[in-house]
Design a protein around this motif. Structure first.
Motif, PDB file in Angstrom:
ATOM      1  N   ASN A  56       0.829  -1.206   0.000  1.00  0.00           N
ATOM      2  CA  ASN A  56       0.000   0.000   0.000  1.00  0.00           C
ATOM      3  C   ASN A  56       0.864   1.257   0.000  1.00  0.00           C
ATOM      4  OD1 ASN A  56      -2.589   1.472   0.385  1.00  0.00           O
ATOM      5  ND2 ASN A  56      -1.753   1.921   2.402  1.00  0.00           N
ATOM      6  N   ALA A  57       1.932   1.241   0.822  1.00  0.00           N
ATOM      7  CA  ALA A  57       2.839   2.392   0.877  1.00  0.00           C
ATOM      8  C   ALA A  57       3.551   2.589  -0.460  1.00  0.00           C
ATOM      9  CB  ALA A  57       3.853   2.201   2.003  1.00  0.00           C
ATOM     10  N   LEU A  58       3.993   1.490  -1.070  1.00  0.00           N
ATOM     11  CA  LEU A  58       4.653   1.599  -2.368  1.00  0.00           C
ATOM     12  C   LEU A  58       3.692   2.068  -3.449  1.00  0.00           C
ATOM     13  CD1 LEU A  58       6.920  -1.583  -2.356  1.00  0.00           C
ATOM     14  CD2 LEU A  58       7.660   0.806  -2.244  1.00  0.00           C
ATOM     15  N   ALA A  59       2.438   1.605  -3.384  1.00  0.00           N
ATOM     16  CA  ALA A  59       1.436   2.038  -4.363  1.00  0.00           C
ATOM     17  C   ALA A  59       1.214   3.541  -4.274  1.00  0.00           C
ATOM     18  CB  ALA A  59       0.123   1.284  -4.138  1.00  0.00           C
ATOM     19  N   LYS A  60       1.196   4.068  -3.069  1.00  0.00           N
ATOM     20  CA  LYS A  60       1.023   5.508  -2.905  1.00  0.00           C
ATOM     21  C   LYS A  60       2.262   6.256  -3.395  1.00  0.00           C
ATOM     22  CE  LYS A  60      -2.432   5.355   0.750  1.00  0.00           C
ATOM     23  NZ  LYS A  60      -2.825   5.759   2.117  1.00  0.00           N
ATOM     24  N   ARG A  61       3.435   5.698  -3.175  1.00  0.00           N
ATOM     25  CA  ARG A  61       4.647   6.337  -3.662  1.00  0.00           C
ATOM     26  C   ARG A  61       4.652   6.377  -5.187  1.00  0.00           C
ATOM     27  NH1 ARG A  61       9.697   7.420  -1.523  1.00  0.00           N
ATOM     28  NH2 ARG A  61      11.388   7.514  -3.041  1.00  0.00           N
ATOM     29  N   LEU A  62       4.146   5.305  -5.819  1.00  0.00           N
ATOM     30  CA  LEU A  62       4.116   5.209  -7.275  1.00  0.00           C
ATOM     31  C   LEU A  62       2.876   5.840  -7.893  1.00  0.00           C
ATOM     32  CD1 LEU A  62       5.267   1.483  -7.578  1.00  0.00           C
ATOM     33  CD2 LEU A  62       6.590   3.488  -8.288  1.00  0.00           C
ATOM     34  N   THR A  79     -10.154   0.673  12.598  1.00  0.00           N
ATOM     35  CA  THR A  79     -10.541   1.011  13.960  1.00  0.00           C
ATOM     36  C   THR A  79     -10.079   2.439  14.222  1.00  0.00           C
ATOM     37  OG1 THR A  79     -10.183  -1.286  14.624  1.00  0.00           O
ATOM     38  CG2 THR A  79     -10.329   0.329  16.395  1.00  0.00           C
ATOM     39  N   PRO A  80     -10.853   3.238  14.968  1.00  0.00           N
ATOM     40  CA  PRO A  80     -10.381   4.595  15.275  1.00  0.00           C
ATOM     41  C   PRO A  80      -8.967   4.578  15.851  1.00  0.00           C
ATOM     42  CG  PRO A  80     -12.657   4.322  15.971  1.00  0.00           C
ATOM     43  CD  PRO A  80     -12.183   2.961  15.524  1.00  0.00           C
ATOM     44  N   GLN A  81      -8.154   5.556  15.440  1.00  0.00           N
ATOM     45  CA  GLN A  81      -6.739   5.567  15.805  1.00  0.00           C
ATOM     46  C   GLN A  81      -6.531   5.554  17.311  1.00  0.00           C
ATOM     47  OE1 GLN A  81      -4.579   5.112  13.526  1.00  0.00           O
ATOM     48  NE2 GLN A  81      -2.587   5.528  14.464  1.00  0.00           N
ATOM     49  N   ILE A  82      -7.394   6.239  18.062  1.00  0.00           N
ATOM     50  CA  ILE A  82      -7.223   6.266  19.513  1.00  0.00           C
ATOM     51  C   ILE A  82      -7.459   4.883  20.101  1.00  0.00           C
ATOM     52  CG2 ILE A  82      -9.615   6.992  19.906  1.00  0.00           C
ATOM     53  CD1 ILE A  82      -6.459   7.870  21.996  1.00  0.00           C
ATOM     54  N   GLU A  83      -8.387   4.110  19.525  1.00  0.00           N
ATOM     55  CA  GLU A  83      -8.607   2.740  19.990  1.00  0.00           C
ATOM     56  C   GLU A  83      -7.420   1.863  19.641  1.00  0.00           C
ATOM     57  OE1 GLU A  83     -12.358   0.998  18.973  1.00  0.00           O
ATOM     58  OE2 GLU A  83     -13.454   2.889  19.238  1.00  0.00           O
ATOM     59  N   LEU A  84      -6.846   2.073  18.451  1.00  0.00           N
ATOM     60  CA  LEU A  84      -5.659   1.324  18.070  1.00  0.00           C
ATOM     61  C   LEU A  84      -4.506   1.627  19.024  1.00  0.00           C
ATOM     62  CD1 LEU A  84      -5.606   1.642  14.164  1.00  0.00           C
ATOM     63  CD2 LEU A  84      -6.207  -0.362  15.520  1.00  0.00           C
ATOM     64  N   ARG A 288       0.284   4.141   9.261  1.00  0.00           N
ATOM     65  CA  ARG A 288       0.621   5.545   9.011  1.00  0.00           C
ATOM     66  C   ARG A 288       2.125   5.769   9.079  1.00  0.00           C
ATOM     67  NH1 ARG A 288      -3.911   9.035  12.432  1.00  0.00           N
ATOM     68  NH2 ARG A 288      -5.762   8.223  11.369  1.00  0.00           N
ATOM     69  N   GLU A 289       2.795   5.119  10.050  1.00  0.00           N
ATOM     70  CA  GLU A 289       4.236   5.276  10.157  1.00  0.00           C
ATOM     71  C   GLU A 289       4.933   4.722   8.917  1.00  0.00           C
ATOM     72  OE1 GLU A 289       6.245   4.081  13.676  1.00  0.00           O
ATOM     73  OE2 GLU A 289       4.664   4.766  15.026  1.00  0.00           O
ATOM     74  N   ILE A 293       7.258   6.739   6.171  1.00  0.00           N
ATOM     75  CA  ILE A 293       8.649   6.384   5.927  1.00  0.00           C
ATOM     76  C   ILE A 293       8.896   6.075   4.454  1.00  0.00           C
ATOM     77  CG2 ILE A 293      10.419   4.636   6.424  1.00  0.00           C
ATOM     78  CD1 ILE A 293       9.025   4.381   9.234  1.00  0.00           C
ATOM     79  N   ILE A 294       7.932   5.411   3.800  1.00  0.00           N
ATOM     80  CA  ILE A 294       8.140   4.899   2.447  1.00  0.00           C
ATOM     81  C   ILE A 294       7.500   5.762   1.373  1.00  0.00           C
ATOM     82  CG2 ILE A 294       7.605   2.947   0.907  1.00  0.00           C
ATOM     83  CD1 ILE A 294       7.953   1.138   3.357  1.00  0.00           C
ATOM     84  N   ALA A 295       6.293   6.251   1.626  1.00  0.00           N
ATOM     85  CA  ALA A 295       5.533   6.913   0.564  1.00  0.00           C
ATOM     86  C   ALA A 295       5.733   8.421   0.510  1.00  0.00           C
ATOM     87  CB  ALA A 295       4.045   6.592   0.708  1.00  0.00           C
TER      88      ALA A 295
END
Length: 390
Positions: A56-62, A79-84, A288-289, A293-295
């Motif tokens: 997914n990160a590479l797809a966004k980069r490309l 899931t909501p980020q705060i729950e994660l 997200r991290e 880092i990649i995208a």
């Protein structure tokens, strides 16, 4: 050439995407990525979650249309980020143990003082700090007066931190003084820096998973922040940081480090006593991290983790001494990870590799501590402080 100990065809497909993109063949890179996603990955496999996240990160980069299809799969576990975050904080041992070890170090620095100031960078909602005060109360080591200066860019979190700390202080009958600054540490003005030493009490600095967000700009950067903390006469600095190499401009080194670091983290998650859905949700917490880092473009990235040794070197260059005697705070019981004591940090290790470090440096040398190396990386004297905007 990027090397890896992982021989799977799926991983080599990821590498092929990188190399085709590097050789200026983005259309071939997108085709290889499509084959990987459509024909090599299994949506029912827990292990393949990491491949989907990196794809997914590479797809966004490309700027590939595959990102939309991958997102549909990932959203099944959204899931909501705060729950994660709460899920990760409760179950992932590298997070929980980091807070526990850091609190043991902080308790030693704050214990039984008449007055002491804690400068907390990126305090969040103060969950760790509340736990620290309760632990010190049980040990009977609370200071007579504690001033907390919290630097936090999220106004809601800052308000919650103040509420939680005041409520805790009232319950423990602690004289607490709180001051919140809604900002990131590198954006503080000179006037704000000047007010961080409001009294003569010892100053202890703490930052949990926050310092790697510091941007390098024309007026400030990580070394500048540590130099300013040294200029404030900080007695000790305690940091929690991932041990990875994501601050480099080399995309290939960044990708390899991210793959190694997060693959180990995901395998650790697979060992936890949680439901399969919770395991996948915890892995998605890091989406997200990994995307950052990649995208993301080099100028906009913020997840810039560094190896533990790099943080120790930065602290030394700023005039601090790495703590040499951390064995006593490095005990971990009943965990899938191990703790190892090093000069200047405690490593939280999995599969023989440190995933997270708790670093400690002091203003004065302890027995057996090495003296600061002034000539590290071309620095011949303590760093000069650059003027900051008012």
């Amino acid at each position: 050439m990027l090397h890896t100990a992982e021989p799977t065809a799926k991983y080599h497909s990821l590498l092929a995407v990188l190399h085709e993109a590097k050789d200026n063949r983005p259309h071939v890179a997108r085709e290889v990525l499509g084959i990987l996603v459509d024909h090599q990955l299994d949506r029912e496999s827990d292990d393949d979650v990491r491949y989907f996240i990196f794809a997914n990160a590479l797809a966004k980069r490309l700027e590939s249309g595959r990102a939309a299809a991958i997102n549909l799969y990932l959203q099944e576990y959204e899931t909501p980020q705060i729950e994660l975050f709460n899920l990760v904080a409760r179950h992932l041992p590298t997070v929980g143990a980091a807070g526990a070890v850091a609190n043991r170090i902080l308790a030693e620095q704050l214990a039984n003082r008449d007055a002491v100031t804690l400068l907390d960078i990126g305090i969040g909602t103060a969950r760790q700090e509340v736990a620290l005060l309760h632990e010190m109360a049980r040990a009977g080591t609370l200071p007579e007066r504690l001033t907390v200066i919290a630097v936090e860019p999220n106004a809601h979190c800052l308000a919650e931190a103040q509420r939680a700390l005041r409520e805790t202080a009232d319950a423990l009958q602690l004289d607490l003084r709180f001051r919140g600054i809604c900002a990131v540490i590198e954006d503080l003005t000179q006037q704000q820096w000047d007010t961080l030493r409001a009294d003569d009490s010892p100053l202890v600095v703490h930052a949990a998973f926050a310092m790697h967000h510091i941007r390098e700009t024309s007026s400030s950067g990580r070394d500048d922040v540590f130099a300013r903390l040294h200029a404030l006469n900080a007695a000790a600095i305690v940091l929690c940081e991932p041990n990875a190499d994501h601050h480099t401009e080399s995309f290939f080194r960044r990708f390899e480090s991210a793959w190694d670091h997060f693959s180990r983290t995901f395998r650790l998650i697979d060992e936890l006593d949680v439901t399969p859905r919770e395991r996948r949700a915890m892995k998605l917490f890091f989406t997200r991290e990994i995307e950052d880092i990649i995208a993301n473009d080099e100028s906009t990235r913020c997840e810039r983790h560094e190896p533990s040794s790099a943080w120790v070197e930065r602290l030394v260059r700023s005039g601090f001494y790495p703590a040499p005697d951390l064995q006593g705070v490095a005990a971990i019981e009943g965990s899938a990870i191990a703790a190892s004591a090093h000069e200047g940090y405690v490593g939280l290790d999995y599969e023989g590799t440190t995933l997270v470090s708790i670093l400690c440096a002091t203003r004065t040398a302890r027995p057996n501590a090495r003296r600061p190396r002034r000539r590290a990386r071309g620095v011949t004297a303590p760093l000069a402080l650059r003027p900051l905007p008012e």
